[in-house]
Design an enzyme around this catalytic site. Structure first.
Site, PDB file in Angstrom:
ATOM      1  N   CYS B  82      21.238  21.844 -14.803  1.00 20.74           N
ATOM      2  CA  CYS B  82      22.652  21.720 -15.505  1.00 20.74           C
ATOM      3  C   CYS B  82      23.954  21.147 -14.811  1.00 20.74           C
ATOM      4  O   CYS B  82      24.010  21.040 -12.954  1.00 20.74           O
ATOM      5  CB  CYS B  82      23.155  21.844 -16.956  1.00 20.74           C
ATOM      6  SG  CYS B  82      23.776  20.376 -17.472  1.00 20.74           S
ATOM      7  N   HIS B 187      17.470  20.664 -19.154  1.00 18.83           N
ATOM      8  CA  HIS B 187      17.593  21.937 -19.087  1.00 18.83           C
ATOM      9  C   HIS B 187      15.923  22.520 -18.756  1.00 18.83           C
ATOM     10  O   HIS B 187      15.343  22.089 -20.588  1.00 18.83           O
ATOM     11  CB  HIS B 187      18.229  21.857 -20.619  1.00 18.83           C
ATOM     12  CG  HIS B 187      19.420  21.815 -20.947  1.00 18.83           C
ATOM     13  ND1 HIS B 187      20.776  23.135 -20.025  1.00 18.83           N
ATOM     14  CD2 HIS B 187      21.052  21.429 -20.461  1.00 18.83           C
ATOM     15  CE1 HIS B 187      21.940  22.720 -19.917  1.00 18.83           C
ATOM     16  NE2 HIS B 187      22.336  21.648 -20.144  1.00 18.83           N
ATOM     17  N   GLU B 189      15.158  25.113 -19.771  1.00 22.39           N
ATOM     18  CA  GLU B 189      14.899  26.399 -20.827  1.00 22.39           C
ATOM     19  C   GLU B 189      14.908  25.564 -22.473  1.00 22.39           C
ATOM     20  O   GLU B 189      14.557  26.310 -23.420  1.00 22.39           O
ATOM     21  CB  GLU B 189      16.103  26.846 -20.818  1.00 22.39           C
ATOM     22  CG  GLU B 189      17.721  26.852 -21.367  1.00 22.39           C
ATOM     23  CD  GLU B 189      18.355  25.719 -20.321  1.00 22.39           C
ATOM     24  OE1 GLU B 189      17.877  25.399 -19.570  1.00 22.39           O
ATOM     25  OE2 GLU B 189      19.234  25.472 -20.745  1.00 22.39           O
TER      26      GLU B 189
END
Lengths: 262, 205
Positions: B82, B187, B189
């Site tokens: 990001c 993202h 994750e």
């Protein structure tokens, strides 16, 4: 192409998950950590946790539910984030930049602010400057009164006299990244979203509007999107219906919406 | 066991990145000081927030030199997520003009979209792989990933681009890479199995 998000909302009260009706009736429905894990396995788009506890007194019954001994909401957040590989928003009693930082540090991706933002709009600005606008969700609770769509704060207890659309517009101008728009009248009554409210706010908001409050049938989701909502959220239906995420998505796809299914 | 450093500089959610690393069987180490980069196998620069403030924090703690050493002298794997991807650029234009790490040529600019298209770009969108090797190899030709951003990196060198995403009628660059240095605008994750597959790939570099 951007998908329309379907977001389960989990309400946390004194350490337990509750269902809510009209912001006043709350029944315990489960364990905050197991539930998050289940949603992660369901591969949902996103999760919103709202801590609606009135004070810091956390529930002693948690021991009966075989949860680790978590005395603080931040410990619950930390534990939840371990099994949550989708975006996680945390809200409830956030009053300062330090509160926000604590939430983000414990695993939240975004914070939802409501009363704190209304009383001090500078909080939105400071939060957006420090963490980026995308991390700041301004939650607006609205009741239909003789004044129109009126903003209520402090868990629906305090009337403000402020029009929802006007406050949403101001919140965005301060740096809100998303608006979580909740109808108090529709909370827990399962009669569908307040579409007029969604229309009024979506029209003036340049950032995504997440509709919340009133879902009773899966068809309600598409109605909210057609009224202008960018994402749809619901709480109770996820606790009381089987396969509520998959079936909700199916209904949305059937209505012509682009949703994420894998 | 691979040790993966997550650079902590006061910007954003480190926990979720650490959780993803741990669940994939590597060891996440959140580090506060540049010296701690020594002895790790890979480094991740996460971050949500504003470009200028992020650079200020990195600079004041002496991160740029240490990270540069990690990625280019030691040639260990590096992933910017990001804002962490955007910081690879030469400059950013969020809240004024700021100098970035300058590893990749180009600038970070605000998503310029018609008035009826909301910015920030928030939600799940498709990342279309521009190459079949690298970070996106196991999810190609495309993966649905979670985005939250208002700005995007425009690399001056097209060969850096490894993924693109369409939003509001225009495409932007959602992944870049060169050798051992990777950057993703989304993202991973927070992108469920597709995202975890990319992080797994990164851990195998």
């Amino acid at each position: 192409m951007l998908r329309t998000r379907l977001i389960p909302v989990l309400l946390l009260q004194n350490g337990m998950l509750v269902r809510s009706e009209s912001f006043s009736i709350h029944q315990v429905v489960g364990n905050p950590i197991h539930e998050a894990k289940r949603f992660n396995e369901w591969n949902v788009d996103e999760l919103i946790y709202l801590d609606i506890s009135r004070d810091g007194s956390y529930d002693l019954r948690r021991d009966d539910h075989k949860v680790k001994n978590l005395s603080e909401p931040m410990q619950i957040l930390e534990e939840v984030s371990k099994t949550c590989f989708m975006p996680l928003t945390w809200g409830g009693r956030i009053r300062s930049i330090d509160d926000m930082r604590l939430c983000l540090r414990n695993g939240a991706d975004k914070v939802a602010i409501n009363t704190g933002a209304f009383r001090s709009p500078q909080l939105i600005r400071d939060g957006a400057n420090a963490f980026g606008a995308q991390a700041i969700v301004v939650c607006i609770d609205v009741r239909c009164t003789e004044r129109g769509f009126e903003v209520f704060i402090d868990g629906g207890r305090e009337s403000t006299g402020r029009d929802a659309a006007s406050w949403a517009k101001e919140a965005v101008s301060h740096g809100a990244g998303e608006i979580l728009l909740q109808s108090i009248d529709r909370d827990g009554v399962a009669t569908g979203y307040d579409l007029d409210l969604i229309r009024a706010v979506a029209q003036v908001s340049s950032v995504p509007v997440i509709a919340l409050g009133g879902v009773g049938r899966y068809e309600n989701y598409a109605e909210a999107v057609k009224a202008g909502a960018d994402a749809v959220a619901a709480a109770n239906i996820f606790h009381f219906k089987e396969l509520s995420d998959r079936n909700g998505k199916r209904a949305m796809a059937k209505a012509g919406l682009h949703v994420r299914t894998s | 066991m691979r040790r993966v450093a997550i650079v902590s500089y006061g910007m954003g959610n480190l926990r979720s990145v650490a959780n993803a690393i741990d669940v994939l069987g590597a060891t996440a180490v959140v580090i506060d000081r540049p010296a701690e980069l020594q002895g790790v196998d890979a480094a991740i620069l996460p971050g949500v927030g504003a470009f200028g403030e992020a650079m200020l924090r990195l600079n004041s703690a002496g991160w740029p030199e240490a990270l540069h050493h990690h990625a280019f002298k030691a040639q260990r794997p590096f992933l910017g997520i990001c804002l962490g991807m955007q910081l690879l650029a030469e400059r950013g234009t969020e809240f004024g003009d700021h100098q970035g790490l300058g590893w990749f040529p180009g600038a970070v600019v605000r998503l310029d979209r018609p008035a009826n298209v909301r910015v920030p770009h928030i939600g799940w969108n498709d990342v279309v792989a521009k190459r079949t090797d690298g970070l996106l190899a196991t999810v190609a030709p495309s993966a649905t990933c979670y985005f939250v951003h208002s700005f995007a990196f425009e690399p001056a060198d097209e060969s850096l681009i490894s993924g693109v995403t369409e939003y509001g009628g225009h495409s932007f660059v959602s992944a870049v890479e060169r050798d051992n240095v990777f950057g993703v605008q989304f993202h991973p994750e927070k992108s469920q199995k597709h995202g975890l597959a990319m992080i797994k790939r990164f851990l195998e570099v």
